[in-house]
Design a protein around this motif. Structure first.
Motif, PDB file in Angstrom:
ATOM      1  N   ARG A   1      36.164   2.582  31.126  1.00 16.99           N
ATOM      2  CA  ARG A   1      35.652   3.893  31.541  1.00 16.99           C
ATOM      3  C   ARG A   1      35.637   4.009  33.058  1.00 16.99           C
ATOM      4  NH1 ARG A   1      29.776   3.998  30.904  1.00 16.99           N
ATOM      5  NH2 ARG A   1      29.927   3.334  33.075  1.00 16.99           N
ATOM      6  N   GLN A   2      35.199   2.951  33.724  1.00 14.69           N
ATOM      7  CA  GLN A   2      35.165   2.979  35.186  1.00 14.69           C
ATOM      8  C   GLN A   2      36.567   3.117  35.770  1.00 14.69           C
ATOM      9  OE1 GLN A   2      33.051  -0.669  35.985  1.00 14.69           O
ATOM     10  NE2 GLN A   2      31.044   0.314  35.912  1.00 14.69           N
ATOM     11  N   PHE A   3      37.541   2.499  35.147  1.00 14.95           N
ATOM     12  CA  PHE A   3      38.922   2.623  35.594  1.00 14.95           C
ATOM     13  C   PHE A   3      39.442   4.049  35.452  1.00 14.95           C
ATOM     14  CE2 PHE A   3      41.939  -1.010  36.377  1.00 14.95           C
ATOM     15  CZ  PHE A   3      40.986  -1.854  36.895  1.00 14.95           C
ATOM     16  N   GLY A   4      38.978   4.758  34.409  1.00 16.26           N
ATOM     17  CA  GLY A   4      39.437   6.119  34.179  1.00 16.26           C
ATOM     18  C   GLY A   4      40.092   6.346  32.835  1.00 16.26           C
ATOM     19  N   PHE A   5      40.084   5.338  31.949  1.00 15.45           N
ATOM     20  CA  PHE A   5      40.652   5.535  30.618  1.00 15.45           C
ATOM     21  C   PHE A   5      39.859   6.593  29.857  1.00 15.45           C
ATOM     22  CE2 PHE A   5      42.354   1.212  31.353  1.00 15.45           C
ATOM     23  CZ  PHE A   5      43.680   1.437  30.995  1.00 15.45           C
ATOM     24  N   ASP A   6      40.546   7.313  28.979  1.00 19.64           N
ATOM     25  CA  ASP A   6      39.899   8.361  28.182  1.00 19.64           C
ATOM     26  C   ASP A   6      39.202   7.806  26.952  1.00 19.64           C
ATOM     27  OD1 ASP A   6      40.826  10.870  29.602  1.00 19.64           O
ATOM     28  OD2 ASP A   6      42.748   9.893  29.236  1.00 19.64           O
TER      29      ASP A   6
END
Length: 291
Positions: A212-217
């Motif tokens: 989530r922190q990386f940006g995955f949906d």
């Protein structure tokens, strides 16, 4: 759901396509999306039977608002062409194709689906899981409007890199970052890879937070027990929702008053913060819409 980028895909569960009980159980699980699998979970002598069972399950429905996809066998295998023809007729939300390595392969998949009469709503989800796919990630993501989702194949990527599976996934971060950059540059959804130890829920939760922190949906899953923590972690928190509303309200009040400077809790607010706040509220509303 008018915007495919906002459709909730927090939890995306693989289900074995040859297992009738599993396909039935999937109708009761709170996953946002399902991948009915014809590849790794189906033995070679059961491929045809599994294909028929999965396509029948899609046709019969009963999966509610869950996004329903089918993973076919990869390009170059003896089952790939028959899988694509059958999937095109079944018309799921998407076809998941393993080991997509180039734009040329995306075009071949698209042509095969169209030739077999696939409905417009059947998207392509490309699994990117090799070093060459990481290096060509932008080319693959930009190849077709029908390609809407990247699915990380982290087990295969680790294998091909000769990398170890370690907490924090340091050996994979370069590839994950390249795929994320490509997805965001082309307006695609991107799903994190699976977590293999289904008994280690603490490790799983940590990897969900990292994703989530990386940006995955969202994240692909291999066990129903992983769904609950995944849904919670990839959903906007109550604090994030409240802060987003506060940012939008302050921005709108400042605009109405003709003020050019907006602060919330001592922090300067710009258009990019407002855009992100609106995205968070839209995602939360889409999740609420699942019931």
């Amino acid at each position: 759901m008018t915007d495919p980028l906002l459709r909730p895909r927090r939890s995306v569960l693989y289900m074995p396509g040859a297992n009738e009980r599993a396909l039935e159980k999937a109708k009761t699980l709170p996953a946002d999306a399902l991948i009915l699998d014809l590849e790794d979970s189906v033995a070679p002598d059961a491929k045809a039977e599994g294909r028929e069972r999965v396509c029948e399950a899609v046709a019969n429905g009963g999966y509610g608002k869950r996004e329903l996809t089918i993973r076919v066998n990869g390009l170059g295998t003896q089952w790939h062409a028959d899988d694509l023809r059958a999937v095109a007729k079944a018309g799921p939300d998407a076809v998941v194709v393993p080991k997509v390595n180039s734009a040329t392969e995306v075009h071949a998949i698209e042509r095969a689906l169209e030739a077999a009469g696939a409905p417009d709503h059947t998207a392509i989800w490309a699994m990117v899981e090799t070093p060459i796919a990481m290096l060509r990630a932008h080319e693959i993501a930009a190849a077709s409007d029908r390609l809407t989702v990247f699915v990380m194949g982290t087990n295969d990527l680790a294998k091909e890199l000769h990398a170890e599976h370690v907490p924090g996934r340091a050996p994979l971060l370069g590839g994950l970052s390249l795929a994320l950059l490509a997805a965001r540059a082309t307006g695609k959804v991107i799903l994190d890879g699976v977590y293999n130890d289904v008994k280690d829920l603490d490790g799983f939760a940590e990897e969900c937070v990292q994703g989530r922190q990386f940006g995955f949906d969202g994240k692909t899953l291999i066990h129903p027990g992983q769904i609950g923590p995944c849904n919670e972690i990839f959903a906007p928190s109550e604090a994030a929702i409240a802060q987003s509303r506060k940012i939008i309200e302050a921005f709108e009040e400042a605009a109405a008053a003709g003020r050019g400077v907006v602060t919330v809790d001592g922090r300067m607010i710009e258009n990019l913060h407002v855009d992100n706040a609106r995205r968070i509220l839209a995602v939360a509303a889409a999740i609420d819409g699942l019931g």
